[in-house]
Each structure stands twice: as C-alpha cells, then as structure tokens.
Design an enzyme around this catalytic site. Structure first.
Site, PDB file in Angstrom:
ATOM      1  CD  GLU A  74      -2.384   0.642   2.570  1.00 15.19           C
ATOM      2  OE1 GLU A  74      -3.015   2.012   2.891  1.00 15.19           O
ATOM      3  OE2 GLU A  74      -2.733  -0.285   2.948  1.00 15.19           O
ATOM      4  CG  ASP A  75       1.638   2.436   3.411  1.00 11.55           C
ATOM      5  OD1 ASP A  75       0.433   3.521   2.628  1.00 11.55           O
ATOM      6  OD2 ASP A  75       0.941   2.824   4.621  1.00 11.55           O
TER       7      ASP A  75
END
Length: 729
Positions: A74-75
């Site tokens: 996600e990051d």
C-alpha cells in the site's frame, strides 16, 4: 523490538520459522526507509508493534511475517507479485487481504472506505488471519491516535466502534475488544471518558481493598473442598460502564460489576462446585446468574456469571471458568486454530461454531452495493444478539429486534414461506413479536400460506428479507410470463398481422436480435415492461423481410405506402413531406399510443392519446386529429420528464445521477422539491433513445438505496406552441 518479537514467538512455538520473520522485517525496514509516522517515529515501529500484538495471542510465523509486511504494497514500491515470490502465496494473500483499495478511483472517500471494509470481510471469511492482522493494525493505530487531527480522531474512533470492536467481540478476542472500545470512547466522548476515569480512580483503592477481603474469605473455603483456584480481581472496562450508564440511565453507584472477582479452576466440575460455595457464602442477586458454560456465546465464550450481595451488603460480580475457557476468552478464535509451519489445523467443529463467517459470503452474493453490504453486516452480524430455543432444545442466534418471521426463516426458507404464526413459550404471538433471550418458539405453518409484502417492513434480518424478495421475484416471473405472452399476441392482432408458419419458431429466430436466449425470458421481459411488443414486431420485420422465406401477411398490403416519410421517428397517414414535431406537453416516446394534431402553419404535432390537451379538445378541434404511427427503424433521441421519489439522505442525488449516467442517458435539467417528512422528489428532463432505454433507466434507478418510486411525469411547459394546448386561452 525485533529481538523481543522473536523471543515471544519462540516461547510459544519453539519450531517457528524465525528466518521468515527476520526476512520480512528486513524487507519492511528497507521499503519503509525514510517514512515517518505522525508521531515522528520511524514507520517500521508500526508493523513491528502490529506483529508483537499478534505474537501475544500466539499466532503462527506466517501471520507474524505478514503483519510486518502489511503496509509495503500500500505504501511503498513493493508489489504483491514480489511479496508472493519472496515469501510465498500464503503471505501474499494475507497482505492483499489487509491492503486498502487506494489505487482504484472512487467517487468519494466514503465509497472507498466501505469497499475496503467489504474486501477485508470477504478475505476474512476465507482466512480469518486477515482480520486478526487488521485488528492488531487498528489497535496500534488507536494507541497512537493522539497524533492525528481531532476530526480524524473522531472518524477513526467511530469506525472502530462500529466495525472493528464488534468484529473482535464476534471472534471472541476480548483482550483486543476491550482496549479498542476504551480507546474509542476517549476520542468520541472525551468529556464523559475523563469524568468516568476520575470517578473510578476515586473508588479504586477502596474497591481493591474490598476485593482482597472477598478473596481472603473465598480462598480457604475452596481449598477446604480441594478446589485449587487462581482468584483475581478484574476491573470493569470504561466503555462497558459508559454503555450501562447511557443505555440504562444508571449512576455509577448502581453498577454492580465495577470490580469483579474471577475464579479460574481446573475442570468444569470444579466450576459448578465453586459456584455452590459462592452462593453459600453470599446471597445471589435474583436474575443476575448466567450459565455460559452450558450455553456458550456464539464467539465461543464460556464462563459462569453471578452477582451476589457481599460483605457489608456491597454487591459484586463473580466469574468462574476453567483455564482453557480463560485462554479462549483472551485469544478467541485464535485459540481454536493451531498454525503449524506449512499447514493449518483447527478444531473439527470450528466451522459450525463460526457459521456467521459463512453468512458474510452469503450476504455478498445477495448484496451488490458496497454500502448496503457493510450496513447489513453491522445490523445482522454485529448487533446485540438474542438466543432462542426451538421446541427440541436447539439454540438459534438472532439480532436483537428479530421477529417470529425471522426465526422461521432462520430454521428453513420453506418454514418461513409457510409461516402463519408462532407460539412463544406456549402462547400464540403475532408475527411481528420481537423475540427475547431464552424464548422457546414453535412456528405454526400452513401448506397454502405464502409470504406477504408487508413482511418486508416487519423482518429485521437480511436473510429473511432476501428470501421474501426471492419468492416474490419468482412469483412475479410467472405472472410476467403469462402477461407478456398475452400482450404480444394482443399486439399482433392489433397490428392486423397473421404469422405464416409456426409463431414459436419465428419468435425463437428473433431472440438473438433482442439479446435473449429463451422465449420464456422474452415473454417475462415484455410482462415487466423491459421490452415492448412493438419492438418484438419490429425485429420480426427486420428478420423476415430480407430473407423472403416466410411472409408476414398483413390485413392491408404495403401499409407504409399509406403513410408519409418518417420525421422525428413518426409517419403521418396519407401525408408526405410535412413537418412533424413531438409535443412538449406530454413528451411521447416509442411504445406510447399517439395521435397527430394538424396545427396552423406548424405541421403536425404528435401527442400521447391520453394527453390532457388532446382529451380536452372540443368536437370541432378533434376534426384536426390525424392518424400517426411510430417508425421503429428510425434512430432518434426523445426527451421525458423523470420523477424520482425517495427517502432523503446525504449522497442520494449523486447516487441517482450516477445510476442514470450508467445507462448512457443525459440529464438536461433538474428540479429538487422541498423535502417533506423525510421524503424528497427529484424531477429531471432526461434524453433517451427508445423504450428499452427508458425501462433500463427506471430499473437502474429503482436499485438505488432509499428510492421509493420512479415514473414519468407530465412536463409543465409555458405556452405549448400549438393550438391543441392553447385553444382555451
């Protein structure tokens, strides 16, 4: 932190693959390098803390490694494919299950949130470790929530109370559930929270001394009967006290279990023996005894609960359980799984014990709208529960507020369909009777009974609602099949048509042109107005005319020779090359019965036959009416006034506009009526291509949550430009 994590895992699982955890940490540390949390700490402290929480409830190395990696996709630049290649498919699936849907375009933040929650719940239903990682992730985020903006704190705390704390409860992980609730209360109602903390702290020393006195009396009595127990004082959690004060309107002095005594023994036999000793020492308070050992909660929690009048007439609660029951109350569902390296084993009856997880998948099949799905999960699965007995002594669980009909459908769909009443504790009760804990319910059925439409306003569970809707859909199909067939036959006669050869064979050849596979489905579509009979006849012409294999014999030959050339998709009988206009007062579209009105110097104005301007014409003016007909082969655009009645709520207009745009229709104007009694009316001018398009719009808008009715309106136009609407002025 890493050393502590590895030591914790090794303590409960000496054979764990610690190398997997170390490699996961190495990738996470490298990927998150340079990233900081709101607190200013290095980002890697968060996945490490999440992994530590999971190690505390003794999960396998695969889950702990996945927790370390849960934010990398996600990051960071790391992809799911890379995770799968480096750590295996199991880790990749768990990481994917907790990854948000950030890279998909959503209309708004709320849509993204509910879609993320739906994805997470579905992943959980396939592998519960997904939600265990997410719960640990949320718990650490709540512990560090003070670094967020106040509005963000409230939003996250509210979502935690509505989704994550109930999930922890349903999974039986009270250790996480209580902390999530207390932390949420701190940000949702800080004034009450700190007031409560102050009141409890004020009494804490006094209560602790009291509990020590109780333990001093109880311990030797148990030992005298050779019951060896661990006796502890347990403080009540803030949110639980807050709930009782708010919901039951109680003062803190009226709550019996601010401090409870927990007795942990070796066997079930010792549990009941200890209960007997407690009740000989102190008088039990009536109505406060609960046996969750004989009748466990659906999250598998087991314990005996009793409240007694203790020394000096001070009431307090006692919980009695075995060590195994205590472990399950702390770890919940995690205590029922034994994760080994490379394999997963679990209790043989675990699927039966957690049947509600299968409901998550069933609800997904029944509910396509993400927000409706999450709302249903909240009401059906996370609401407070009642436990009802069948006449044979089986226990069924339903949400608070569930009725006799809900219970009938919970037993079996056919029982629900044929339900005519219910005996509750031997007494006949109405179908809308709200069931209470411990009710014994016997459903009364009849072979000729069937669901009623108003049941949809009575039942509370989505299962019962979907069963009722499915029954009516099936019944409506039978009616639509019959009506559609009759409507088509009537239209064939109305058009003075006689089909040479087998009518069935001809219609079956038309099915591909109309995008149907079976003739019955075509009849159903005609019956529920998705397709008009005129469209079917048009396709018959389209199919038969080029082939010349079968003639479509009509009462008069060369019908269109009597009509002029088409204009605006309409032909006028006996007149060619004339201006034709579709009237704005009734906005006719193909499929409507129409009539022409010969205007002065403006050609022919086409109206619906039921148009008020046509109906109100004088006898003299009616002489100006002329026969017109739709030309089904002309592709044109038509305007209608669409009226939508709905229950007013935030975001409703956007959802309606989205529904219409999904049918590729254009909206040219909008009038929003003033909401009354919670209801709002939208009036729109919409461009459509034909009757099929119109029906598609109707059906799509009706699927929007809270929409009550969709229909064509009559436009209010100033001074319709022909004499048919101005003869009275």
């Amino acid at each position: 932190m890493l050393e502590n994590l590895l030591a914790t895992v090794k303590r409960y699982n000496p054979d764990a693959d610690l190398g997997l955890i170390e490699r996961a940490f190495a990738l996470a540390e490298k990927s998150h390098k340079g990233q900081l949390r709101k607190s200013g700490e290095k980002y890697i402290t968060h996945p490490l803390a999440v992994a530590e929480i999971l190690a505390e409830i003794e999960l396998d190395a695969t889950t702990v490694a996945s927790a370390l990696l849960h934010d990398v996709v996600e990051d960071t630049e790391v992809t799911l494919a890379e995770v799968s290649k480096l750590f295996g498919e199991d880790v990749a699936k768990l990481v994917d299950g907790v990854t948000k849907l950030e890279k998909i375009d959503f209309i708004n933040r709320e849509d993204q949130q509910v879609e993320t929650i739906r994805k997470m719940l579905l992943a959980m239903a396939k592998d519960v470790r997904v939600i265990l990682i997410k719960l640990a992730d949320r718990l650490h985020n709540m512990r560090t929530l003070k670094h967020m903006r106040p509005e963000k704190q409230y939003q996250i705390a509210k979502e935690t109370l509505e989704i994550y704390a109930p999930l922890a409860h349903r999974l039986g992980i009270f250790k996480i559930k209580w902390e999530l609730e207390d932390l949420s209360l701190r940000y949702i109602d800080p004034e009450k929270y700190y007031e409560l903390v102050a009141k409890i702290d004020k009494k804490l020393q006094e209560r602790e001394a009291y509990i020590e006195d109780v333990i001093g009396v109880l311990e030797p009595e148990l030992r005298a009967f050779e019951i060896y127990a661990d006796i502890q004082g347990r403080p009540k959690h803030f949110y639980s006290i807050y709930n009782k004060m708010i919901k039951q309107g109680k003062e803190i002095s009226e709550i019996f279990d601010l401090m409870a005594v927990r007795i942990i023994v070796d066997s079930v036999k010792d549990c009941y023996a200890a209960l007997g000793i407690v009740h000989t020492l102190w008088k039990p308070i009536p109505g406060r005894f609960k046996d969750y050992i004989a009748m466990p909660k659906t999250n598998l929690y087991q314990s005996l609960h009793t409240s007694v009048m203790g020394p000096d007439g001070e009431p307090f609660e006692i919980q009695i359980r075995t060590w195994e029951m205590h472990r399950i109350s702390e770890y919940g569902i995690a205590a029922h799984w034994r994760y080994k390296e490379g394999s997963i084993s679990k209790d043989d009856n675990i699927d039966e014990k957690f049947t509600w997880m299968r409901q998550i998948l069933d609800l997904q099949r029944e509910t396509r709208d993400a927000k409706e799905y999450v709302d249903t999960i909240k009401t059906d699965l996370f609401s407070d529960r009642v436990y009802i007995f069948t006449p044979k002594g089986e226990v069924l669980e339903l949400g608070v507020g569930a009725t006799t009909i809900d219970f009938a459908y919970r037993i079996h769909t056919d029982i629900g369909h044929r339900c005519i009443g219910g005996k509750v504790n031997g007494k006949i009760e109405p179908l809308d009777y709200e069931l209470k804990n411990g009710d014994i319910v016997e459903i009364v059925t009849s072979k000729i009974a069937h669901p009623k439409q108003d049941w949809l306003n009575i039942v509370k569970t989505s299962h019962a609602k979907s069963c009722i809707k499915a029954w009516y859909k099936k019944e409506a199909r039978a009616d639509n099949l019959k009506n559609g067939k009759e409507m088509l036959e009537k239209e064939i006669k109305k058009q003075h048509m006689q089909l040479a050869g087998s009518e069935k064979e001809l219609l079956e050849k038309c099915l591909p042109l109309l995008k149907f596979q079976q003739l019955d489905e075509l009849y159903v579509a005609i019956g529920d107005s998705r397709v008009s009979s005129l469209q079917v006849i048009s396709k018959l012409n389209e199919l038969l005319e080029p082939k010349k294999e079968v003639k479509l014999e009509q009462a008069f030959e060369n019908k269109w020779e009597e009509f002029g050339k088409p204009c605006q998709g309409v032909r006028v009988k006996g007149i060619d090359n004339i201006l034709i206009r579709l009237s704005q007062c009734c906005t006719p579209i193909p499929g409507d019965e129409i009539v022409g009105y010969i205007t002065r110097n403006r050609g022919v104005s086409v109206h619906r036959k039921d148009c008020s301007n046509i109906v109100s014409l004088s006898s003299e003016e009616k002489m100006r009416l002329i026969e017109v007909a739709w030309d089904m082969n002309t592709k044109a655009k038509y305007f209608i006034e669409l009226v939508v009645e709905a229950i007013d709520r935030q975001g409703l207009a956007a959802e309606i506009f989205t529904a219409i745009s999904e049918t590729h229709a254009n909206i040219y104007s909008l009038n929003l009526g003033q909401p009354k009694s919670g209801k709002v009316i939208f009036t729109m001018k919409v461009e459509i291509s034909d009757e099929i398009h119109y029906n598609q719009i109707i059906n799509r808008v009706l699927k929007v949550r809270d929409v009550l009715e969709v229909y064509r309106g009559t436009p209010k136009v100033k001074g319709e430009q022909d004499e048919s609407s101005s003869t009275k002025s």
